[in-house]
Design a protein around this motif. Structure first.
Motif, PDB file in Angstrom:
ATOM      1  N   ALA A   1       0.839  -1.203   0.000  1.00 42.19           N
ATOM      2  CA  ALA A   1       0.000   0.000   0.000  1.00 42.19           C
ATOM      3  C   ALA A   1       0.874   1.253   0.000  1.00 42.19           C
ATOM      4  O   ALA A   1       0.561   2.249  -0.669  1.00 42.19           O
ATOM      5  CB  ALA A   1      -0.931  -0.006   1.208  1.00 42.19           C
ATOM      6  N   ASP A   2       1.985   1.209   0.731  1.00 42.49           N
ATOM      7  CA  ASP A   2       2.919   2.337   0.726  1.00 42.49           C
ATOM      8  C   ASP A   2       3.571   2.507  -0.646  1.00 42.49           C
ATOM      9  O   ASP A   2       3.800   3.633  -1.110  1.00 42.49           O
ATOM     10  CB  ASP A   2       3.996   2.136   1.790  1.00 42.49           C
ATOM     11  N   LYS A   3       3.872   1.378  -1.291  1.00 36.34           N
ATOM     12  CA  LYS A   3       4.455   1.439  -2.637  1.00 36.34           C
ATOM     13  C   LYS A   3       3.473   2.091  -3.604  1.00 36.34           C
ATOM     14  O   LYS A   3       3.850   2.933  -4.421  1.00 36.34           O
ATOM     15  CB  LYS A   3       4.821   0.033  -3.109  1.00 36.34           C
ATOM     16  N   LEU A   4       2.203   1.692  -3.506  1.00 37.99           N
ATOM     17  CA  LEU A   4       1.170   2.306  -4.338  1.00 37.99           C
ATOM     18  C   LEU A   4       1.097   3.807  -4.067  1.00 37.99           C
ATOM     19  O   LEU A   4       1.073   4.623  -4.996  1.00 37.99           O
ATOM     20  CB  LEU A   4      -0.180   1.638  -4.062  1.00 37.99           C
ATOM     21  N   ALA A   5       1.070   4.171  -2.778  1.00 44.51           N
ATOM     22  CA  ALA A   5       0.971   5.593  -2.417  1.00 44.51           C
ATOM     23  C   ALA A   5       2.139   6.391  -2.982  1.00 44.51           C
ATOM     24  O   ALA A   5       1.977   7.543  -3.404  1.00 44.51           O
ATOM     25  CB  ALA A   5       0.910   5.739  -0.901  1.00 44.51           C
TER      26      ALA A   5
END
Length: 320
Positions: free
Chosen positions: A310-314
């Motif tokens: 999710a952090d990578k997506l963000a």
């Protein structure tokens, strides 16, 4: 988590939103105008133009019309939730009872009232409508000192022109978002939230009322800019205000620069407000050029790499 319930909560939150940013463009239309990727539109009052930052219309005097689309089955729940008593805590003071609103091929309910926010007073209309393509929430707000530019009669006339068209593909809707996602990191886009947000998940279900799948919500700001010296506190308050969670404990917080953007990220442990089950949460708020995009990832099943992805997506989210 329960995306469908969250959509209804999102609708209530949108009713409370005031002070949208506006621009000076002139515009006139005689047929319903549909924001890019949207299935619902209307003939805007004279002087109101399509908005760039959200799905709807705006006037340089501060008036705005926000269009938010939801699943067909959301109509009954929203109508049941939207009572004068239930809306009062949002600041929307409803006058009288909701009135029927004619919609081609469907039905609607119209609430009229007022709201004070950011030192201004607004006349406000909220229409909940259902048509062949789904449910929509249409919120109109006009500063009381802008009555000459956007009159009550002009708003009432515009609301009578609400129309639906064939539902646009998810790809078409995503192309109209005010942000881009460069890397979905294994999550699957599921549904738009209005014209400014996107829900993604991992797993076979598009609707997950039992909360058995991880998910990510990306939402662009609809309100006034957040001052740089208030951004850190704003991000933390936003995390702690997630209504579907309780016992939120922040475990890590960072601030970084991403090009011209300032990024605040929080990792937290929490519990589902309804079931009490543990949930891992990540929130990234990207502030840039007076607006922001908020990315929330939730892992209710304890899958180890969800938060990291999710952090990578963000980290791949950029403004258009």
């Amino acid at each position: 988590m329960r995306w469908y319930t969250n959509l209804v909560r999102y609708a209530v939150a949108l009713v409370a939103a005031t002070g949208l940013m506006v621009g000076p463009r002139a515009f006139a239309a005689s047929e319903p105008v549909f924001p890019p990727g949207a299935s619902v539109g209307l003939v805007p009052p004279p002087g109101m133009s399509p908005a760039a930052a959200f799905a709807g219309f705006q006037h340089e005097a501060g008036a705005s019309i926000v269009l938010v689309e939801m699943p067909p089955e959301a109509y009954a729940q929203i109508v049941a939730k939207f009572t004068p008593e239930a809306l009062k805590p949002t600041g929307f003071m409803v006058k009288g009872e909701a009135q029927p609103l004619a919609v081609t091929g469907g039905e609607g309910r119209l609430f009229r009232g007022s709201q004070d926010a950011n030192g201004l007073s607004y006349t406000k209309w909220v229409a909940v409508v259902r048509g062949p393509a789904g449910t929509a929430l249409v919120t109109v707000q006009v500063p009381t000192d802008a009555k000459e530019q956007v009159s009550d009669s002009a708003v009432e006339t515009a609301l009578k022109t609400i129309a639906f068209r064939a539902e646009q593909s998810l790809q078409e809707q995503m192309a109209a978002l005010p942000f881009k996602v460069g890397d979905t990191a294994g999550f699957r886009p599921v549904r738009m939230i209005g014209g400014s947000g996107l829900i993604l998940t991992e797993g076979p279900k598009d609707v997950d009322p039992e909360g058995t799948q991880p998910f990510v919500i990306i939402a662009a700001s609809l309100g006034r800019p957040v001052a740089p010296d208030a951004q850190a506190a704003y991000a933390k308050t936003a995390l702690n205000s997630l209504a579907q969670l309780k016992d939120i404990k922040i475990e890590n917080e960072t601030r970084s620069e991403q090009g011209k953007a300032t990024v605040y990220r929080h990792h937290a442990a929490a519990a589902d407000a309804k079931t009490g089950k543990p949930v891992k949460v990540t929130q990234t708020v990207i502030f840039q050029d007076g607006s922001y995009v908020r990315v929330i990832g939730m892992d209710p099943v304890g899958k180890g790499d969800v938060i990291a992805r999710a952090d990578k997506l963000a980290g791949s989210v950029t403004a258009r």
